[in-house]
Design an enzyme around this catalytic site. Structure first.
Site, PDB file in Angstrom:
ATOM      1  N   LYS A  98       0.882  -1.170   0.000  1.00  0.00           N
ATOM      2  CA  LYS A  98       0.000   0.000   0.000  1.00  0.00           C
ATOM      3  C   LYS A  98       0.914   1.212   0.000  1.00  0.00           C
ATOM      4  CE  LYS A  98      -3.826   2.256   2.271  1.00  0.00           C
ATOM      5  NZ  LYS A  98      -3.818   2.996   3.543  1.00  0.00           N
ATOM      6  N   GLY A 159      -8.551   9.405   9.317  1.00  0.00           N
ATOM      7  CA  GLY A 159      -8.839   9.495  10.745  1.00  0.00           C
ATOM      8  C   GLY A 159      -9.930  10.485  11.103  1.00  0.00           C
ATOM      9  N   ALA A 185      -9.816   5.880   3.915  1.00  0.00           N
ATOM     10  CA  ALA A 185      -9.718   7.082   4.744  1.00  0.00           C
ATOM     11  C   ALA A 185     -11.012   7.887   4.801  1.00  0.00           C
ATOM     12  CB  ALA A 185      -8.598   8.001   4.285  1.00  0.00           C
ATOM     13  N   GLY A 186     -11.367   8.228   6.016  1.00  0.00           N
ATOM     14  CA  GLY A 186     -12.509   9.105   6.243  1.00  0.00           C
ATOM     15  C   GLY A 186     -13.801   8.370   6.588  1.00  0.00           C
ATOM     16  N   ASN A 207     -10.154   1.659   9.412  1.00  0.00           N
ATOM     17  CA  ASN A 207      -9.305   1.374  10.570  1.00  0.00           C
ATOM     18  C   ASN A 207      -9.768   2.137  11.813  1.00  0.00           C
ATOM     19  OD1 ASN A 207      -5.734   1.807  11.349  1.00  0.00           O
ATOM     20  ND2 ASN A 207      -7.321   0.775  12.471  1.00  0.00           N
ATOM     21  N   THR A 208      -9.584   3.468  11.780  1.00  0.00           N
ATOM     22  CA  THR A 208      -9.877   4.277  12.973  1.00  0.00           C
ATOM     23  C   THR A 208     -11.272   4.012  13.541  1.00  0.00           C
ATOM     24  OG1 THR A 208      -8.437   6.020  12.157  1.00  0.00           O
ATOM     25  CG2 THR A 208     -10.005   6.647  13.855  1.00  0.00           C
TER      26      THR A 208
END
Lengths: 257, 382
Positions: A98, A159, A185-186, A207-208
């Site tokens: 990645k 995040g 992301a986001g 993830n977050t």
């Protein structure tokens, strides 16, 4: 169930990709990621001791169905990214990478110029390159031209949990792309993930939102279901959204007269 | 009243912080902060993007009744960005030789203490101790004595320990840009350089002799680091020398200036409070635990991605609680005397350590609080 997703030489049953950061323990991370049924899990090279087989994070991900996706987080330019990818190929025995090049340590926004440069070189060196990028349709086509195996445009700053702030551009990317589009992301909630799948994203990376929730294991399950539901809706072809009722045909009724 | 922040410098890129700094006076800043009202604080709490005027409100006396609210927001923002993690680091004191006179420091030139500079073999002995404790991020510290611990000594130390640590930071005398570049080539990741106080006149009184007495040279050090392309710069002021509210504002001003100028560099803030040492300066302006919590939270509210760092100067009780309120990087079981870990554990320290728990006990406490202990978060790619 959902259609399978193929990237390079691998086929995935799950369209939920995940990450390993921010969990309160490796054990909890393992539990949540197993429940998510994710088959592609990204891990920051800088966080693991790649020369140590007993590295805490790596040891917890050692399962037959899990493919590790090393990421180059921490590098600032193409040169460092290529170095990092080669290091990971040797140590983790995977040619998947990645590609994350964010010279800006605050918002971690990807550098499009360095990313394109690194992608081109890594493809030549035989890597399966998954580049993390802005939701920039032209950049996606340029990356496709140099041979990346998918693109990973962001939905919102990493995040931030803000959802698909870049939706208009994501839709153009999805429309034009010849390689899988993974929204990265986001994504802050299962509904965001379902939404990304409904508009035709091939997968999402979360993830977050899982790691930082009060209950990561339950949240992982919620994301799993949301991604399946969103994909199912996409495959079933959603009915179009209508702005007004269409009960009669006032403009063309005269044709029947 | 001086308005707002560094916006006035936009469009005319400057080469050093001195140009921004000269637009401010200590007394006006302090007056501004002390004039902030409850309304200003409420605005600062409600808004999402906070500027330096909001920051002034958050560090003002008017914000005291809102401390719990600040702590709640701080905790939430920290979790969002850093997750449930805590980065560990260890200081490694290489030398206490110093030609500076600093009124507050145990290593001050005129203090009659045994001086020691570690040899390669001694450094490796200390390294072995820290590695066995689990540390992978290390902070090298020296005094300022150019004959014995100049840039060559530091360069040698970095090369010597690089195979053992993923992440090397130094806290030494200010250096030139090309010297930083040399150290970076050999594995240096970050530099901490605290201004101690931004009160220019009082700074001279605290640093009467030695190279450190040059206020501007120190003030411009982060610029030289930024121009060298360093990965991380650590800023801070020594609380207690002067009114900490003004000092913390100037630190934030410095930070905001640097973030715009050197956007590829990461920043960290530390919060040293004056501790008793063998030189014996009492704090001029006392900073209570509540004050310290207030300003740690104020920093997090100003900047959700900033690394906030804490040493073992603070007490066990304080550290157990502050790890949930914004701190993202912390040390344990530190020794502030060269050779203090393994070579000569009984020698004199730079300042007294307050939290003396073992690393094992400390990290267990973190785990019990649901925090993942992070030892390694860097790799030298290149």
């Amino acid at each position: 169930m959902n259609q399978q997703l193929t990237i390079a030489d691998k086929t995935f049953n799950s369209r939920l990709f995940t990450g390993t950061g921010k969990f309160s323990s490796s054990k909890l991370m393992q539990e949540a990621l197993l429940v998510s049924e994710s088959e592609l899990i990204t891990v920051a090279l800088k966080r693991v001791d790649i020369n140590n087989e007993d590295d805490d994070i790596l040891a917890h991900l050692n399962k037959p169905h899990i493919n590790l996706l090393p990421n180059t987080s921490g590098v600032r330019d193409a040169k460092e990214a290529v170095f990092a990818a080669e290091l990971s190929r040797e140590a983790l025995e995977t040619n998947w990478v990645k590609l994350e090049i964010h010279p800006d340590p605050r918002y971690l926004l990807p550098d499009p110029i360095e990313t394109l440069k690194a992608a081109e070189e890594l493809v030549k060196k035989g890597f399966v390159v998954m580049p993390y990028i802005h939701a920039d349709p032209v950049l996606c086509k340029r990356l496709e031209e140099v041979g990346v195996q998918c693109v990973m445009p962001l939905g919102a700053p990493i995040g931030s949990n803000k959802g698909l702030k870049t939706q208009d551009f994501l839709e153009i990317i999805i429309e034009q792309s010849n390689v899988p589009v993974i929204v990265d992301a986001g994504i802050g909630s299962p509904s965001h993930a379902a939404h990304a799948m409904e508009i035709g994203a091939d997968a999402v990376l979360v993830n977050t939102a899982i790691a930082v929730s009060q209950n990561p294991v339950t949240m992982a399950k919620a994301f799993k279901i949301a991604v399946q539901a969103g994909r199912m809706a996409f495959e079933a072809k959603l009915a179009p959204v209508k702005k007004q009722a269409e009960a009669s045909s006032p403009l063309t009724k005269f044709l029947a007269d | 009243m001086i308005q707002n922040d560094i916006a006035k410098n936009e469009g005319q890129k400057t080469n050093s912080f001195t140009e921004t700094f000269k637009n401010y006076t200590w007394d006006e800043v302090l007056h501004d902060i002390n004039s902030k009202t409850i309304n200003d604080v409420e605005h600062a709490l409600a808004t999402e993007k906070r500027d330096l005027e909001d920051f002034k409100a958050l560090i003002s006396p008017a914000a005291k009744p809102f401390l719990e609210q600040m702590a709640q927001i701080s905790r939430q923002l920290t979790k969002k960005r850093f997750g449930n993690t805590m980065q560990m680091y260890a200081p490694l004191y290489l030398s206490n030789e110093c030609q500076n006179i600093c009124t507050y420091c145990g290593f001050s030139f005129t203090n009659k203490i045994p001086r020691r500079t570690l040899t390669d073999a001694e450094i490796l002995k200390e390294v072995k101790y820290l590695k066995q404790k689990g540390f992978d991020h290390v902070l090298l510290v020296t005094g300022e004595a150019n004959q014995t611990v100049g840039v060559n000594y530091i360069n040698n130390a970095i090369k010597l320990i690089k195979p053992y640590f993923s992440n090397i930071t130094i806290e030494v005398q200010p250096l030139e840009k090309d010297e930083y570049e040399l150290l970076m080539q050999n594995g240096l990741y970050a530099v901490l350089v605290y201004q101690e106080t931004y009160h220019k006149e009082e700074y001279k009184k605290h640093h009467p002799k030695g190279k450190k007495s040059n206020f501007n040279y120190r003030l411009e050090t982060p610029d030289r680091l930024g121009q060298a392309g360093i990965h991380k710069i650590g800023l801070g002021a020594l609380f207690g020398l002067e009114d900490w509210r003004a000092d913390i504002f100037f630190t934030a001003l410095h930070l905001k200036y640097l973030q715009k100028q050197y956007w590829k560099t990461k920043y960290s803030i530390s919060f040293p409070r004056l501790r008793p040492h063998s030189g014996g300066l009492e704090p001029k302006v006392e900073m209570t635990d509540a004050d310290l919590v207030q300003l740690i939270c104020a920093y997090r509210l100003l900047d959700e991605d900033l690394e906030l760092s804490m040493s073992t100067r603070e007490s066990e009780h304080f550290r157990n609680n502050i790890v949930q309120l914004g701190i993202t990087s912390i040390s344990s079981e530190s020794k502030t005397n060269p050779g203090g870990y393994a070579v000569e554990p009984k020698s004199l320290e730079q300042f007294e350590i307050s939290d003396e728990r073992s690393t094992e006990d400390f990290t267990q406490m973190l785990k019990d609080q649901g925090l993942e202990v992070v030892w390694k978060d860097w790799e030298h790619f290149g």
